[in-house]
Design a protein around this motif. Sequence first.
Motif, mmCIF file in Angstrom:
data_model
loop_
_atom_site.group_PDB
_atom_site.id
_atom_site.type_symbol
_atom_site.label_atom_id
_atom_site.label_comp_id
_atom_site.label_asym_id
_atom_site.label_seq_id
_atom_site.Cartn_x
_atom_site.Cartn_y
_atom_site.Cartn_z
ATOM 1 N N PRO A 121 -100.921 -44.745 18.651
ATOM 2 C CA PRO A 121 -100.731 -44.954 20.093
ATOM 3 C C PRO A 121 -99.679 -44.070 20.732
ATOM 4 O O PRO A 121 -99.820 -43.677 21.883
ATOM 5 N N ARG A 122 -98.629 -43.714 19.997
ATOM 6 C CA ARG A 122 -97.552 -42.937 20.614
ATOM 7 C C ARG A 122 -97.634 -41.456 20.275
ATOM 8 O O ARG A 122 -96.680 -40.722 20.429
ATOM 9 N N LEU A 123 -98.793 -41.034 19.788
ATOM 10 C CA LEU A 123 -99.035 -39.605 19.629
ATOM 11 C C LEU A 123 -100.076 -39.191 20.666
ATOM 12 O O LEU A 123 -100.896 -40.006 21.086
ATOM 13 N N THR A 124 -100.040 -37.927 21.075
ATOM 14 C CA THR A 124 -101.039 -37.455 22.029
ATOM 15 C C THR A 124 -102.393 -37.336 21.338
ATOM 16 O O THR A 124 -102.478 -37.388 20.105
ATOM 17 N N TYR A 173 -104.189 -34.730 21.081
ATOM 18 C CA TYR A 173 -104.151 -33.533 20.228
ATOM 19 C C TYR A 173 -103.453 -33.825 18.899
ATOM 20 O O TYR A 173 -103.950 -33.471 17.823
ATOM 21 N N GLU A 174 -102.314 -34.504 18.975
ATOM 22 C CA GLU A 174 -101.572 -34.799 17.734
ATOM 23 C C GLU A 174 -102.349 -35.750 16.829
ATOM 24 O O GLU A 174 -102.321 -35.617 15.602
ATOM 25 N N HIS A 206 -106.379 -34.049 26.085
ATOM 26 C CA HIS A 206 -105.684 -33.693 24.843
ATOM 27 C C HIS A 206 -104.181 -33.932 24.920
ATOM 28 O O HIS A 206 -103.531 -34.150 23.913
ATOM 29 N N ASN A 207 -103.636 -33.953 26.119
ATOM 30 C CA ASN A 207 -102.185 -34.105 26.264
ATOM 31 C C ASN A 207 -101.762 -35.540 26.573
ATOM 32 O O ASN A 207 -100.583 -35.822 26.775
ATOM 33 N N MET A 227 -101.241 -39.660 25.889
ATOM 34 C CA MET A 227 -100.892 -40.524 24.759
ATOM 35 C C MET A 227 -102.132 -41.311 24.309
ATOM 36 O O MET A 227 -102.954 -41.720 25.146
#
Lengths: 238, 310
Positions: A94-97, A99-100, A133-134, A136
Motif C-alpha cells: 500500500p505505501r509503495l507506488t 511502479y515500485e 505508475h506514480n 500509491m
Amino acid sequence: MPDEIALKVSNLDVHYKDFQALWNVFLEAQKGEIVSVIGANGAGKSTLLNTIAGLLAPTQGAIECLGEKIDGLPPYKIVPIGITLVPEGRRIFPRLTVYENLIMGSYTPRTRSSRNEALKKIYQLFPVLKDRHNQMGDTLSGGEQQMLAIGRALMSNPKLILCDEISLGLAPVVIKSIYGRLRQINQEGITIVLVEQDIKRSLKVANRAYIMLEGKMVLEGEPSSISEEQVRKAYFGI
Amino acid sequence: MVKYKWPILGVLFVGFATVPVWGSEYVLLFCLLYCLYLAMSQMWNLLAGYTSLLSLGQQAFIGFSGYAVAVLTNYYGVYIWLSVLIGGFFSVLLALFMSLFIFRMRGIYFAIGTWIFAEMLLLWFSNWKYVKYGTGLFIKPPHPPSMTTIYYASLIMGAGATAAIYIILRSKIGLGLMAMRDDEDVSEAMGVEIFRSKLFCFMVGSFITGLTAGVLYVFQIFIQPYKAFAIDWTVILVFIVIIGGIGTIEGPIVGTFIYVLLSQWLAEYAHISLLLLGIIAITIILLAPTGIMGTLHQKTGFAILSPRRL
C-alpha cells in the motif's frame, strides 16, 4: 510441446504445527494449460498454492517445476525458476507506488535484467497501471489493485503463475475483464493454476479442473466432464 | 520543494557544521544533543519502521558500547576515538549474540526479548566488580577532547546515520525493506530474503547506535549501569520516531528537534515533565496517527528525503 509438464505435485502432505492441512495431494499442469482448482472454504486450496510458491514447506511429497525439484526451496530460489504467486486478497504494497510495486516483482537478481521489457509488456496489458505508475498502491480501486497484483507477478517473466482467488470482492464487469487478460497471458505460453470460489467462471476458462475437499483431491478431469452434482457434493457433502 | 532538496540540505548541513563559529555554548549543546538523538532515533526507525523489528532493547547497545569506551580508556589507555570505534564493534558482537535467541521470536515477543537482554546486562554490570558495580565509571582520557571536537563527532553520527538510512533505502535491498514494512509475507513471496534483510538492519542499527552512545559518553564523562541500561533510552527513541513519523526519514529529523526542545524546556518543570511529555505524545498521535511528517506527506505529498524511485 503440449505434453511437456510445467508443474507436477505428488503425494503432498502439509502441516500447520500439529494440524494436517493437505493429505496426499497431487496436481499436474501441462505447459500452456489453465488448470483450475475448486473447493469449499478451508479445503486447502490456498495452502496448496502457498506451498508451491515456497511460503510453506511440505512435510512429505514432491513438487517439480519444469524438471526442477522445488519442494522445500525458499521463495527467493523459486521465483527465478519461473513461478510466481498472485496472493489471495491482492495484497499489493500500500505505501509503495504502482511502479515500485511492479519492480518488487522482479526483486530477485536473476529476474532484474529483463525488468524493462517486462514492464513494457505489463503496461501494454494493463494501460491503467501506466497512467497511475506514480500513485500509491492504496489509492487504486479494487480492480486496479488486482491488475497490479497480476502485473507484479508477471514482472519476473514467469513460466507459471499461481492465482489465488483473483475475483474476490470485485464487480462482475471487472472480473470479466481480468479473466480476459488472463487468457491473453495464457496465450503467450504462460501456464496458469487458478484457485477460485467462482466455480462457473473458472471452469469455463480451464483446460482441466481439480476438486478439493477437506485437504484431499477428490476429482480430476476436463471441465465438461464435471457434473454439477459432483461439484455440489464437494462443496456441501450432499 | 523537491527540486531544492540538495541546496536545502546543503545549507542545513553547513549551518550545523559552523555552529562552533556562530553559536553560543547553549546552542552548541543543543545541537550536540540533537545530533546524537537523531542518530539513535534513525536507527530505531530503521528497525521498527522498515523491518518490523520492534526493539525495546536499544539501551543494551547504548550501555554496552558506553562501558566498552569507559573500560578501554580507563584501564587500557586506548585513544579515546579508537575506543569509541571499538565500542561500536562490541555493540555489533552483542547484536550477533542476541540475534541467536531473539530472531526466533516475532512482534511483541521480539520486543520483550530485546528488553530482557538489556535488563540482564543491567544486572550483570551492576554486580560486576571489574566495572565498580552500580557506582559507575568515569571516562578519563589522558587528553580530554574539546567540546568542539565532541560536537563534530556527534555531527558525523547524526548526519552519517541519516545518510546511511537514505542510502540503504535507495539501494537494491531498500525497496525490499519498504515492501517488508508494508507486507512481510508477500514480500517474501516476491523473493525478499526476510531473515538476511532483518539481520543486516539489526547489525547496522546496533553499530551506529553503539558508536553514537560512545560519543555520548565521551561527552557525559560518567557511566552508571542504572542509567546506561535503562528502558528510558528506548522510550525516548520511540517518542521521537512516533511523533515525527515512523517509516519516514524526515520523521526522526523533526521528532528529535521537538524532543530536544521539549526536554530543555521541561527541565524547569522536572516534577511533571514526564506527564507533559506523555500528554504531548498522545495529542500528536490522536491528531496525526502517522506522525507529523507521515501526516504531512499524506496531505501534501511533501517529502524531502524520499527514497522513492522513478
